[in-house]
Scaffold this motif. Structure first.
Motif, PDB file in Angstrom:
ATOM      1  N   GLN A  99      31.604 106.244 -23.131  1.00 15.01           N
ATOM      2  CA  GLN A  99      32.698 105.410 -22.633  1.00 15.01           C
ATOM      3  C   GLN A  99      33.869 105.406 -23.607  1.00 15.01           C
ATOM      4  O   GLN A  99      35.033 105.471 -23.200  1.00 15.01           O
ATOM      5  CB  GLN A  99      32.240 103.977 -22.365  1.00 15.01           C
ATOM      6  CG  GLN A  99      33.358 103.153 -21.743  1.00 15.01           C
ATOM      7  CD  GLN A  99      33.005 101.699 -21.524  1.00 15.01           C
ATOM      8  OE1 GLN A  99      32.026 101.208 -22.052  1.00 15.01           O
ATOM      9  NE2 GLN A  99      33.837 101.006 -20.763  1.00 15.01           N
ATOM     10  N   LYS A 100      33.585 105.325 -24.888  1.00 16.36           N
ATOM     11  CA  LYS A 100      34.655 105.325 -25.893  1.00 16.36           C
ATOM     12  C   LYS A 100      35.497 106.592 -25.783  1.00 16.36           C
ATOM     13  O   LYS A 100      36.727 106.550 -25.923  1.00 16.36           O
ATOM     14  CB  LYS A 100      34.070 105.199 -27.297  1.00 16.36           C
ATOM     15  CG  LYS A 100      35.112 105.046 -28.399  1.00 16.36           C
ATOM     16  CD  LYS A 100      34.448 104.805 -29.740  1.00 16.36           C
ATOM     17  CE  LYS A 100      35.501 104.509 -30.812  1.00 16.36           C
ATOM     18  NZ  LYS A 100      36.379 105.668 -31.059  1.00 16.36           N
ATOM     19  N   ALA A 101      34.844 107.730 -25.497  1.00  9.90           N
ATOM     20  CA  ALA A 101      35.586 108.977 -25.325  1.00  9.90           C
ATOM     21  C   ALA A 101      36.533 108.882 -24.137  1.00  9.90           C
ATOM     22  O   ALA A 101      37.675 109.357 -24.196  1.00  9.90           O
ATOM     23  CB  ALA A 101      34.615 110.137 -25.144  1.00  9.90           C
ATOM     24  N   TYR A 102      36.084 108.250 -23.055  1.00 13.66           N
ATOM     25  CA  TYR A 102      36.954 108.062 -21.891  1.00 13.66           C
ATOM     26  C   TYR A 102      38.099 107.103 -22.212  1.00 13.66           C
ATOM     27  O   TYR A 102      39.233 107.291 -21.750  1.00 13.66           O
ATOM     28  CB  TYR A 102      36.157 107.538 -20.709  1.00 13.66           C
ATOM     29  CG  TYR A 102      35.508 108.611 -19.867  1.00 13.66           C
ATOM     30  CD1 TYR A 102      36.218 109.729 -19.449  1.00 13.66           C
ATOM     31  CD2 TYR A 102      34.182 108.494 -19.449  1.00 13.66           C
ATOM     32  CE1 TYR A 102      35.632 110.703 -18.659  1.00 13.66           C
ATOM     33  CE2 TYR A 102      33.577 109.462 -18.657  1.00 13.66           C
ATOM     34  CZ  TYR A 102      34.308 110.571 -18.267  1.00 13.66           C
ATOM     35  OH  TYR A 102      33.731 111.534 -17.486  1.00 13.66           O
ATOM     36  N   VAL A 103      37.818 106.056 -22.948  1.00 12.48           N
ATOM     37  CA  VAL A 103      38.868 105.109 -23.329  1.00 12.48           C
ATOM     38  C   VAL A 103      39.990 105.845 -24.053  1.00 12.48           C
ATOM     39  O   VAL A 103      41.187 105.591 -23.827  1.00 12.48           O
ATOM     40  CB  VAL A 103      38.293 103.989 -24.208  1.00 12.48           C
ATOM     41  CG1 VAL A 103      39.409 103.157 -24.845  1.00 12.48           C
ATOM     42  CG2 VAL A 103      37.390 103.077 -23.382  1.00 12.48           C
ATOM     43  N   GLU A 104      39.617 106.788 -24.899  1.00 11.81           N
ATOM     44  CA  GLU A 104      40.617 107.543 -25.652  1.00 11.81           C
ATOM     45  C   GLU A 104      41.356 108.548 -24.773  1.00 11.81           C
ATOM     46  O   GLU A 104      42.587 108.633 -24.807  1.00 11.81           O
ATOM     47  CB  GLU A 104      39.935 108.251 -26.826  1.00 11.81           C
ATOM     48  CG  GLU A 104      39.392 107.288 -27.871  1.00 11.81           C
ATOM     49  CD  GLU A 104      38.568 107.975 -28.938  1.00 11.81           C
ATOM     50  OE1 GLU A 104      38.312 109.203 -28.807  1.00 11.81           O
ATOM     51  OE2 GLU A 104      38.178 107.302 -29.905  1.00 11.81           O
ATOM     52  N   THR A 105      40.610 109.326 -23.965  1.00 13.28           N
ATOM     53  CA  THR A 105      41.265 110.374 -23.171  1.00 13.28           C
ATOM     54  C   THR A 105      42.080 109.806 -22.010  1.00 13.28           C
ATOM     55  O   THR A 105      43.069 110.416 -21.589  1.00 13.28           O
ATOM     56  CB  THR A 105      40.234 111.371 -22.617  1.00 13.28           C
ATOM     57  OG1 THR A 105      39.286 110.694 -21.792  1.00 13.28           O
ATOM     58  CG2 THR A 105      39.500 112.070 -23.757  1.00 13.28           C
ATOM     59  N   LEU A 106      41.693 108.641 -21.494  1.00 15.69           N
ATOM     60  CA  LEU A 106      42.429 108.017 -20.395  1.00 15.69           C
ATOM     61  C   LEU A 106      43.469 107.010 -20.886  1.00 15.69           C
ATOM     62  O   LEU A 106      44.101 106.324 -20.083  1.00 15.69           O
ATOM     63  CB  LEU A 106      41.448 107.331 -19.438  1.00 15.69           C
ATOM     64  CG  LEU A 106      40.474 108.270 -18.712  1.00 15.69           C
ATOM     65  CD1 LEU A 106      39.459 107.463 -17.903  1.00 15.69           C
ATOM     66  CD2 LEU A 106      41.203 109.251 -17.809  1.00 15.69           C
ATOM     67  N   ASN A 107      43.605 106.891 -22.213  1.00 13.31           N
ATOM     68  CA  ASN A 107      44.608 106.024 -22.834  1.00 13.31           C
ATOM     69  C   ASN A 107      44.462 104.560 -22.409  1.00 13.31           C
ATOM     70  O   ASN A 107      45.450 103.867 -22.120  1.00 13.31           O
ATOM     71  CB  ASN A 107      46.026 106.515 -22.507  1.00 13.31           C
ATOM     72  CG  ASN A 107      46.308 107.890 -23.083  1.00 13.31           C
ATOM     73  OD1 ASN A 107      45.997 108.164 -24.244  1.00 13.31           O
ATOM     74  ND2 ASN A 107      46.880 108.764 -22.273  1.00 13.31           N
ATOM     75  N   LEU A 108      43.216 104.085 -22.377  1.00 10.59           N
ATOM     76  CA  LEU A 108      42.969 102.683 -22.063  1.00 10.59           C
ATOM     77  C   LEU A 108      43.162 101.834 -23.314  1.00 10.59           C
ATOM     78  O   LEU A 108      43.003 102.304 -24.442  1.00 10.59           O
ATOM     79  CB  LEU A 108      41.548 102.508 -21.519  1.00 10.59           C
ATOM     80  CG  LEU A 108      41.213 103.315 -20.266  1.00 10.59           C
ATOM     81  CD1 LEU A 108      39.781 103.055 -19.826  1.00 10.59           C
ATOM     82  CD2 LEU A 108      42.183 102.991 -19.139  1.00 10.59           C
ATOM     83  N   ASP A 109      43.480 100.563 -23.096  1.00  8.09           N
ATOM     84  CA  ASP A 109      43.745  99.666 -24.221  1.00  8.09           C
ATOM     85  C   ASP A 109      42.474  99.121 -24.857  1.00  8.09           C
ATOM     86  O   ASP A 109      42.498  98.702 -26.018  1.00  8.09           O
ATOM     87  CB  ASP A 109      44.617  98.481 -23.761  1.00  8.09           C
ATOM     88  CG  ASP A 109      46.023  98.917 -23.359  1.00  8.09           C
ATOM     89  OD1 ASP A 109      46.510  99.920 -23.926  1.00  8.09           O
ATOM     90  OD2 ASP A 109      46.611  98.266 -22.488  1.00  8.09           O
ATOM     91  N   THR A 110      41.384  99.121 -24.099  1.00  7.87           N
ATOM     92  CA  THR A 110      40.186  98.452 -24.589  1.00  7.87           C
ATOM     93  C   THR A 110      38.940  99.022 -23.917  1.00  7.87           C
ATOM     94  O   THR A 110      39.022  99.665 -22.871  1.00  7.87           O
ATOM     95  CB  THR A 110      40.273  96.937 -24.316  1.00  7.87           C
ATOM     96  OG1 THR A 110      39.157  96.281 -24.904  1.00  7.87           O
ATOM     97  CG2 THR A 110      40.281  96.650 -22.825  1.00  7.87           C
ATOM     98  N   MET A 111      37.788  98.747 -24.532  1.00 10.67           N
ATOM     99  CA  MET A 111      36.498  99.009 -23.894  1.00 10.67           C
ATOM    100  C   MET A 111      36.189  97.826 -23.000  1.00 10.67           C
ATOM    101  O   MET A 111      36.318  96.665 -23.428  1.00 10.67           O
ATOM    102  CB  MET A 111      35.401  99.140 -24.955  1.00 10.67           C
ATOM    103  CG  MET A 111      35.570 100.307 -25.903  1.00 10.67           C
ATOM    104  SD  MET A 111      34.739 101.791 -25.344  1.00 10.67           S
ATOM    105  CE  MET A 111      33.042 101.413 -25.779  1.00 10.67           C
ATOM    106  N   PHE A 112      35.778  98.077 -21.766  1.00  5.61           N
ATOM    107  CA  PHE A 112      35.417  96.959 -20.904  1.00  5.61           C
ATOM    108  C   PHE A 112      34.364  97.386 -19.901  1.00  5.61           C
ATOM    109  O   PHE A 112      34.187  98.566 -19.609  1.00  5.61           O
ATOM    110  CB  PHE A 112      36.647  96.376 -20.186  1.00  5.61           C
ATOM    111  CG  PHE A 112      37.265  97.288 -19.155  1.00  5.61           C
ATOM    112  CD1 PHE A 112      36.808  97.301 -17.836  1.00  5.61           C
ATOM    113  CD2 PHE A 112      38.315  98.130 -19.496  1.00  5.61           C
ATOM    114  CE1 PHE A 112      37.382  98.130 -16.879  1.00  5.61           C
ATOM    115  CE2 PHE A 112      38.889  98.965 -18.538  1.00  5.61           C
ATOM    116  CZ  PHE A 112      38.431  98.970 -17.232  1.00  5.61           C
ATOM    117  N   THR A 113      33.661  96.417 -19.394  1.00  9.03           N
ATOM    118  CA  THR A 113      32.736  96.610 -18.292  1.00  9.03           C
ATOM    119  C   THR A 113      33.074  95.596 -17.206  1.00  9.03           C
ATOM    120  O   THR A 113      33.530  94.489 -17.519  1.00  9.03           O
ATOM    121  CB  THR A 113      31.263  96.401 -18.734  1.00  9.03           C
ATOM    122  OG1 THR A 113      31.139  95.135 -19.373  1.00  9.03           O
ATOM    123  CG2 THR A 113      30.815  97.502 -19.677  1.00  9.03           C
ATOM    124  N   PRO A 114      32.854  95.974 -15.957  1.00  6.34           N
ATOM    125  CA  PRO A 114      32.445  97.290 -15.466  1.00  6.34           C
ATOM    126  C   PRO A 114      33.647  98.221 -15.304  1.00  6.34           C
ATOM    127  O   PRO A 114      34.654  97.857 -14.700  1.00  6.34           O
ATOM    128  CB  PRO A 114      31.813  96.980 -14.107  1.00  6.34           C
ATOM    129  CG  PRO A 114      32.562  95.744 -13.642  1.00  6.34           C
ATOM    130  CD  PRO A 114      32.890  94.960 -14.878  1.00  6.34           C
TER     131      PRO A 114
END
Length: 267
Positions: A99-114
């Motif tokens: 998930q952290k890799a996706y947060v970086e590649t998709l330029n998200l501001d934070t880790m979140f669920t769901p």
């Protein structure tokens, strides 16, 4: 990672595991229209709003939304909510890293669920049915590989899968990894603590194992490839509840073709 970077997002029964395209054969219609759309859910039993997303995910698999798109559903249970008082029995730091890799590649501001990621290219909150269906409908579809799978049990606690076929997608110099996910459906957990205390949680398409089959660069779409992966099995493993997903992804985790199989019940 600091805990403050993690968020649990929500917008406001479970289904058995279905696999309508369980064989390695790709129909003429699928070839014309493109292969399945891979939908990845990052979730946790320690997140108060994740159960709502799990229900939506199961409904997708059940076909409740009448989408004219074949799907491959994969639910990754992250472990960063375990400190809230309930340790997710399916949680893994491996899925948190993904998930952290996706947060970086998709330029998200934070880790979140769901969190839901579609084809490694788009994302939405896992409880937002309208956004999820729209993203699936708009997803870029790519020809499915034509792997044939052979299953063996070299030991009672292991499963060996051998795959042979064509990727049906030209791979350039940047390369792709071919990954194989073993997932399980129809899981039920009595949650005795944490944000979901007292609830009976139902989970489908839970990724239990993820292994790399091989990596390739500069190969033609029609080139035949083969490889074998070995999965360590868990206590209570039941082939009738499990399925297999094969997908290709680049370094940015964008997905370039996918295929799914149901495990033989007598394996």
């Amino acid at each position: 990672m600091a805990r403050r970077l993690f968020s649990c997002f929500g917008k406001s029964g479970s289904a058995p595991c279905h696999d309508d395209n369980a064989t390695a054969d790709v129909t003429t219609e699928e070839q014309r229209r493109g292969g399945p759309v891979v939908v990845e859910l990052f979730t946790s039993q320690g997140c108060a709003t994740s159960p709502e997303a799990e229900v939506l995910f199961s409904r997708l698999g059940r076909g409740d939304f009448n989408l004219d798109v074949p799907l491959i559903l994969l639910a990754y249970h992250v472990d960063y909510w375990d400190y809230m008082g309930w340790k997710d029995p399916f949680g893994s730091s491996q899925w948190t890293v993904r998930q952290k890799a996706y947060v970086e590649t998709l330029n998200l501001d934070t880790m979140f669920t769901p969190l839901v990621v579609i084809q490694g290219r788009a994302q939405c909150v896992g409880t937002d049915a309208e956004a999820l269906i729209s993203a699936i409908t708009d997803a870029h579809r790519i020809s499915a590989p034509t792997f044939q799978a052979k299953f063996q049990r070299p030991a009672t606690d292991s499963l060996q899968v051998s795959l042979t076929g064509c990727l049906r997608t030209k791979v350039d110099h940047q390369g792709v990894n071919v990954l194989v996910a073993l997932f399980e459906c129809s899981l039920v957990t009595d949650c005795s603590s944490g944000p979901n205390k007292g609830r009976v949680l139902a989970n489908d398409y839970v990724v239990r194992r993820l292994e790399k089959l091989c990596s390739f660069k500069d190969i033609a779409a029609k080139k035949t490839i083969s490889g074998t992966v070995n999965f360590a099995l868990w206590e209570g493993f039941s082939a009738s509840k499990c399925g297999l997903a094969v997908f290709m992804e680049n370094a940015s985790h964008q997905i370039f073709g996918s295929q799914k199989f149901q495990l033989p019940e007598n394996i």
